[in-house]
Design a protein around this motif. Sequence first.
Motif, mmCIF file in Angstrom:
data_model
loop_
_atom_site.group_PDB
_atom_site.id
_atom_site.type_symbol
_atom_site.label_atom_id
_atom_site.label_comp_id
_atom_site.label_asym_id
_atom_site.label_seq_id
_atom_site.Cartn_x
_atom_site.Cartn_y
_atom_site.Cartn_z
ATOM 1 N N PRO A 1 9.786 6.395 -0.229
ATOM 2 C CA PRO A 1 9.400 7.583 -0.667
ATOM 3 C C PRO A 1 8.304 7.719 -1.423
ATOM 4 C CG PRO A 1 11.432 6.289 -1.688
ATOM 5 C CD PRO A 1 11.165 5.511 -0.613
ATOM 6 N N ASP A 2 7.640 6.482 -1.879
ATOM 7 C CA ASP A 2 6.319 6.939 -2.543
ATOM 8 C C ASP A 2 5.164 6.594 -1.825
ATOM 9 O OD1 ASP A 2 6.908 4.088 -2.158
ATOM 10 O OD2 ASP A 2 6.687 3.546 -4.438
ATOM 11 N N ARG A 3 5.393 6.537 -0.366
ATOM 12 C CA ARG A 3 4.275 6.456 0.288
ATOM 13 C C ARG A 3 3.685 7.998 0.718
ATOM 14 N NH1 ARG A 3 5.109 2.019 5.088
ATOM 15 N NH2 ARG A 3 4.804 0.241 3.783
ATOM 16 N N GLU A 4 2.289 7.973 0.553
ATOM 17 C CA GLU A 4 1.656 9.448 0.882
ATOM 18 C C GLU A 4 0.189 9.216 1.825
ATOM 19 O OE1 GLU A 4 0.877 12.820 -1.309
ATOM 20 O OE2 GLU A 4 1.622 11.703 -3.170
ATOM 21 N N LEU B 1 0.953 -1.162 -0.004
ATOM 22 C CA LEU B 1 -0.126 -0.025 0.092
ATOM 23 C C LEU B 1 0.954 1.303 -0.149
ATOM 24 C CD1 LEU B 1 -2.901 1.419 0.451
ATOM 25 C CD2 LEU B 1 -2.434 1.216 2.854
ATOM 26 N N LYS B 2 0.538 2.273 -0.905
ATOM 27 C CA LYS B 2 1.305 3.346 -1.017
ATOM 28 C C LYS B 2 0.736 4.644 -0.589
ATOM 29 C CE LYS B 2 3.889 1.652 -4.917
ATOM 30 N NZ LYS B 2 2.996 0.774 -5.452
ATOM 31 N N LYS C 1 5.347 6.638 6.701
ATOM 32 C CA LYS C 1 5.686 7.487 5.691
ATOM 33 C C LYS C 1 7.151 7.441 4.959
ATOM 34 C CE LYS C 1 4.609 12.008 3.681
ATOM 35 N NZ LYS C 1 4.039 13.425 4.153
ATOM 36 N N LYS C 2 8.057 7.541 6.084
ATOM 37 C CA LYS C 2 9.388 7.552 6.079
ATOM 38 C C LYS C 2 9.969 6.190 5.603
ATOM 39 C CE LYS C 2 13.100 8.143 9.237
ATOM 40 N NZ LYS C 2 13.656 8.505 10.255
ATOM 41 N N ALA C 3 9.283 5.025 5.652
ATOM 42 C CA ALA C 3 9.908 3.836 5.401
ATOM 43 C C ALA C 3 9.948 3.776 3.696
ATOM 44 C CB ALA C 3 8.998 2.694 5.809
#
Length: 280
Positions: free
Chosen positions: A167-170, A138-139, A163-165
């Motif tokens: 870069p494409d997580r929002e 999941l992103k 989020k930090k884990a």
Amino acid sequence: MSKLKVAELFYSVQGEGRYMGVPSVFLRVFGCNFKCAGFGMPRGELSNEAELIDPTNYADYKSLPLVSTGCDSYASWDPRFRHLSPLLSTDAIADGIMDMLPYEEWKDEHLVITGGEPLLGWQRAYPDLLDHPKMAGLKEITFETNGTQRITDEFKTYLYNWKKASPDREITFSVSAKLPCSGEKWEEAILPQTVCEYEWFGSTYLKFVIATEQDFADAECAIAAYRKAGFTGHVYLMPVGGVESVYALNNRNVALLAMKHGLRYSDRLQVPLFKNQWGT
Ligand code: SF4
């Protein structure tokens, strides 16, 4: 393992706000701090439409009637309907999500955690769900909130690390702040400091439900209060209308109003596409 009281878990197209049109899994948790019985009513009056529905006549959400006044997701918080919302383990929720995703894994779909009010006590259970191995792909997550609940220190830390884990997580907070047309009190519904805090952890926007010019005047006052407190996000105007007849009356007017004032328009695509049926 944590458990969540799940009003609905379904796969659909996001009909509102920033992710309009994006394939999305909706996790609707049970419980809300508001009733919003003023929607669709003459100013100062409250709807009793949902109160007239006898919960014993319904065995699941899909068969529940829609309402044209008051909160259109009444069964997700009204205690009379709580028997329709099972307490599910995070395992069961993750399995259910895999079953409904087209490829049984996360690709471009996003997760919407909604309610009711999803930032009530359930904050303590989300880390268990989001850390589940089946949720690893999941992103993007949106919390659809009424903007009145502070995020706990534990959950702040968790969101920051989630989020930090990658870069494409929002993370997005879609804040549907309740104006007086909802029937809720201004001082309980418009809490700028709380919403400004969301901006520390995710992209945050405000979404106001509008039926009349008076609602827009109220929205302008609210926007000024949020800006004064330091809120920097986008603002959307969205037409009132949980049923098509009400929605169709003012969607165009609200779009024109948004354009006139340089604000964003949010549709409610679930109404024309799916008649706003439960599970859409
Ligand atoms: S805040 Fe949202 S879910 Fe809660 S009563 Fe109002 S419209 Fe319904």
